[in-house]
Design a protein around this motif. Sequence first.
Motif, PDB file in Angstrom:
ATOM      1  N   ILE A  27      42.127 -16.853  12.427  1.00  0.00           N
ATOM      2  CA  ILE A  27      43.392 -17.595  12.506  1.00  0.00           C
ATOM      3  C   ILE A  27      43.171 -18.928  13.208  1.00  0.00           C
ATOM      4  O   ILE A  27      43.664 -19.976  12.769  1.00  0.00           O
ATOM      5  CB  ILE A  27      44.451 -16.778  13.260  1.00  0.00           C
ATOM      6  CG1 ILE A  27      44.597 -15.416  12.657  1.00  0.00           C
ATOM      7  CG2 ILE A  27      45.760 -17.517  13.290  1.00  0.00           C
ATOM      8  CD1 ILE A  27      45.354 -15.353  11.393  1.00  0.00           C
ATOM      9  N   LEU A  67      50.236 -19.781   4.222  1.00  0.00           N
ATOM     10  CA  LEU A  67      50.174 -18.607   3.344  1.00  0.00           C
ATOM     11  C   LEU A  67      48.747 -18.069   3.290  1.00  0.00           C
ATOM     12  O   LEU A  67      48.512 -16.850   3.350  1.00  0.00           O
ATOM     13  CB  LEU A  67      50.652 -18.995   1.953  1.00  0.00           C
ATOM     14  CG  LEU A  67      50.892 -17.815   1.024  1.00  0.00           C
ATOM     15  CD1 LEU A  67      52.078 -17.029   1.502  1.00  0.00           C
ATOM     16  CD2 LEU A  67      51.122 -18.289  -0.382  1.00  0.00           C
ATOM     17  N   VAL A  69      46.628 -18.300   5.616  1.00  0.00           N
ATOM     18  CA  VAL A  69      46.382 -17.642   6.895  1.00  0.00           C
ATOM     19  C   VAL A  69      46.885 -16.207   6.846  1.00  0.00           C
ATOM     20  O   VAL A  69      46.215 -15.277   7.301  1.00  0.00           O
ATOM     21  CB  VAL A  69      47.061 -18.431   8.025  1.00  0.00           C
ATOM     22  CG1 VAL A  69      46.917 -17.685   9.321  1.00  0.00           C
ATOM     23  CG2 VAL A  69      46.455 -19.791   8.148  1.00  0.00           C
ATOM     24  N   PHE A  70      48.060 -16.035   6.250  1.00  0.00           N
ATOM     25  CA  PHE A  70      48.582 -14.673   6.158  1.00  0.00           C
ATOM     26  C   PHE A  70      47.705 -13.813   5.271  1.00  0.00           C
ATOM     27  O   PHE A  70      47.473 -12.640   5.557  1.00  0.00           O
ATOM     28  CB  PHE A  70      50.011 -14.691   5.629  1.00  0.00           C
ATOM     29  CG  PHE A  70      51.010 -14.738   6.717  1.00  0.00           C
ATOM     30  CD1 PHE A  70      51.128 -13.669   7.586  1.00  0.00           C
ATOM     31  CD2 PHE A  70      51.801 -15.830   6.915  1.00  0.00           C
ATOM     32  CE1 PHE A  70      52.020 -13.702   8.615  1.00  0.00           C
ATOM     33  CE2 PHE A  70      52.696 -15.881   7.940  1.00  0.00           C
ATOM     34  CZ  PHE A  70      52.815 -14.813   8.796  1.00  0.00           C
ATOM     35  N   MET A  73      44.874 -12.747   7.255  1.00  0.00           N
ATOM     36  CA  MET A  73      45.269 -11.763   8.260  1.00  0.00           C
ATOM     37  C   MET A  73      45.446 -10.388   7.641  1.00  0.00           C
ATOM     38  O   MET A  73      45.044  -9.380   8.213  1.00  0.00           O
ATOM     39  CB  MET A  73      46.590 -12.220   8.864  1.00  0.00           C
ATOM     40  CG  MET A  73      46.682 -12.059  10.321  1.00  0.00           C
ATOM     41  SD  MET A  73      47.976 -13.083  10.918  1.00  0.00           S
ATOM     42  CE  MET A  73      49.390 -12.289  10.284  1.00  0.00           C
ATOM     43  N   VAL A  74      46.056 -10.357   6.456  1.00  0.00           N
ATOM     44  CA  VAL A  74      46.396  -9.068   5.863  1.00  0.00           C
ATOM     45  C   VAL A  74      45.188  -8.479   5.145  1.00  0.00           C
ATOM     46  O   VAL A  74      44.963  -7.266   5.177  1.00  0.00           O
ATOM     47  CB  VAL A  74      47.582  -9.242   4.889  1.00  0.00           C
ATOM     48  CG1 VAL A  74      47.876  -7.942   4.193  1.00  0.00           C
ATOM     49  CG2 VAL A  74      48.794  -9.721   5.643  1.00  0.00           C
TER      50      VAL A  74
ATOM     51  N   PHE B 127      54.668 -20.804  12.557  1.00  0.00           N
ATOM     52  CA  PHE B 127      53.697 -19.727  12.419  1.00  0.00           C
ATOM     53  C   PHE B 127      52.916 -19.539  13.716  1.00  0.00           C
ATOM     54  O   PHE B 127      52.671 -18.413  14.151  1.00  0.00           O
ATOM     55  CB  PHE B 127      52.737 -20.040  11.263  1.00  0.00           C
ATOM     56  CG  PHE B 127      51.545 -19.142  11.255  1.00  0.00           C
ATOM     57  CD1 PHE B 127      51.652 -17.848  10.797  1.00  0.00           C
ATOM     58  CD2 PHE B 127      50.337 -19.581  11.742  1.00  0.00           C
ATOM     59  CE1 PHE B 127      50.571 -17.016  10.823  1.00  0.00           C
ATOM     60  CE2 PHE B 127      49.244 -18.748  11.769  1.00  0.00           C
ATOM     61  CZ  PHE B 127      49.361 -17.464  11.308  1.00  0.00           C
ATOM     62  N   TRP B 131      52.755 -16.058  15.692  1.00  0.00           N
ATOM     63  CA  TRP B 131      51.494 -15.333  15.801  1.00  0.00           C
ATOM     64  C   TRP B 131      50.986 -15.344  17.239  1.00  0.00           C
ATOM     65  O   TRP B 131      50.510 -14.329  17.742  1.00  0.00           O
ATOM     66  CB  TRP B 131      50.452 -15.953  14.878  1.00  0.00           C
ATOM     67  CG  TRP B 131      49.247 -15.115  14.786  1.00  0.00           C
ATOM     68  CD1 TRP B 131      49.090 -13.990  14.044  1.00  0.00           C
ATOM     69  CD2 TRP B 131      48.028 -15.328  15.492  1.00  0.00           C
ATOM     70  NE1 TRP B 131      47.843 -13.485  14.234  1.00  0.00           N
ATOM     71  CE2 TRP B 131      47.174 -14.283  15.118  1.00  0.00           C
ATOM     72  CE3 TRP B 131      47.577 -16.290  16.386  1.00  0.00           C
ATOM     73  CZ2 TRP B 131      45.892 -14.174  15.615  1.00  0.00           C
ATOM     74  CZ3 TRP B 131      46.314 -16.179  16.889  1.00  0.00           C
ATOM     75  CH2 TRP B 131      45.479 -15.129  16.503  1.00  0.00           C
ATOM     76  N   VAL B 146      57.463 -17.968   6.348  1.00  0.00           N
ATOM     77  CA  VAL B 146      56.549 -18.535   5.361  1.00  0.00           C
ATOM     78  C   VAL B 146      57.063 -18.246   3.954  1.00  0.00           C
ATOM     79  O   VAL B 146      57.125 -19.129   3.099  1.00  0.00           O
ATOM     80  CB  VAL B 146      55.134 -17.979   5.564  1.00  0.00           C
ATOM     81  CG1 VAL B 146      54.228 -18.450   4.457  1.00  0.00           C
ATOM     82  CG2 VAL B 146      54.600 -18.433   6.894  1.00  0.00           C
ATOM     83  N   ILE B 150      58.271 -21.463   1.665  1.00  0.00           N
ATOM     84  CA  ILE B 150      57.566 -21.755   0.417  1.00  0.00           C
ATOM     85  C   ILE B 150      58.534 -21.679  -0.761  1.00  0.00           C
ATOM     86  O   ILE B 150      58.494 -22.495  -1.677  1.00  0.00           O
ATOM     87  CB  ILE B 150      56.382 -20.795   0.221  1.00  0.00           C
ATOM     88  CG1 ILE B 150      55.293 -21.164   1.197  1.00  0.00           C
ATOM     89  CG2 ILE B 150      55.844 -20.873  -1.189  1.00  0.00           C
ATOM     90  CD1 ILE B 150      54.084 -20.326   1.069  1.00  0.00           C
TER      91      ILE B 150
END
Lengths: 165, 332
Positions: A27, A67, A69-70, A73-74, B127, B131, B146, B150
Amino acid sequence: MSPIAFALVAAIAIASAIGLLVKKNPIHGALFLVVNLGCVAVFYLGLGAEFLAVAQVIVYAGAIMVLFVFAIMVLIPGKEETGPDPRVRWRVAALPFGALLFAQLIMILGARRGAPTAAPAAPVPGGVEAIGRLLFTDYLLPFELTSVLLLAAMVGVLLLARRRA
Amino acid sequence: MTLPPLAQAAIAAFIVLNAVILMVAYVTLLERKFAARMQSRIGPYYVGWPHGWLQPIADALKLMLKEDVVPAAADRWVYNLAPIAFLVPCVLIFATIPFAPGLGVADLNIGILFFLAVSALEIVGLFMGGWGSNNKYALISAMRAVNQIISYDLPFIFTALVPVVLAGSMQLSEIVSAQTGLFGWFVFRAWGLGVLALLAYLVATIAAENRVPFDILEAESELVAGFRVEYSGMKFALIQLGEYAHILGTSFLGALLFLGGWLGPGPAWLGPIWFLLKAIFVFLLITWVRWSFVRIRVDQILAISWKLLLPLSIVLLMAAAFAVAWSGGARV
């Protein structure tokens, strides 16, 4: 762009690129990448390519980056879930390839030094109008092909998401 | 005496920055008063006579005196930088807004694109806050943010481009000067396209600002306060300031794109006042929606964006382009 401003932004760009490589936490790396992409946008602005700079920020530095980054992460599990790193040998292979690239860079710089510096090209207008005109005349085919490629990717994603549901 | 351009820009930026902060403070008071009227209350009343006009100052002082709490498990750097990363784009959007002919920080020839690009950066700070707090509510909130931002960025950009197509320029001052004359504002023009575009713009901005009915990322009843749940004191104030600055910025942009900016009856020096009044009108419309509707679900929010607002905004943009092409570049 004045030399001082250039040096400042270049220093930030290099520092964020190093941070991206050094940081273990993905991250943090991604946030450094956002800074780096922002610096690239500033360079575009300094070169007079305003539209490109703004597009760079809209497309790369904003929501889409987050996005990613997510997704990181996931989708990328931590070390405790994957066990020992399975790609150690691949990492060893990175060393010679990196050295090769670096050698190429040195060679290009050397060749550049020997050759007489080319006359600066005529300034290309970087405004919205110029880019729009180029996109819809000279580069129409590549532009349309790219949009077909993106459309295909989108349809593919929908298909995959459907199948799982 | 003429100053070097850099110093001039710095002074203009300083003035605009402070004016924005002052306006944000009083816009919160306005919203509280407005909400109170809608609910048959009085609102803030006791600090400052008449009608509690010192309340925003008192709030700011109180927030400065509060303890600054950093959660033990937080990612310190990300957590501490997040309010700044959130605030900077929200204030930077004012850089290109001309408040009157020649009165503004920088009237870029791609002004509106700059606005759209910078306001898209806000999500990075959001974000980081969600986080870095290392709190599950904050993280869920950031994830929803997010998703939502978007989804609503595209309709927001497309509807903001309708006036650009009608005016034939991306420079904000030229968009205003294309709206002169009686009923010349873009709301009244282009056979009703303008009104529809304004409505779509309002919906998209309310969603982009995460306000009720689209405030699923704050959702007190399920997420406590969303991504800002761990913030206190001045950091909380910075986030709050950024949020209201963003709302105010999009209100100014809406007034500029659809309501003719500084155009209005009377002498030229009244222009900035007309502009401010129009921006406050847009702000009150958004506030009105906020205090009239209930929060809707995540899937409903995404469905509204992708199935309704996005096709509508694309159709509007294409219709505006057709109208301009049909009239051969004449005034539509």
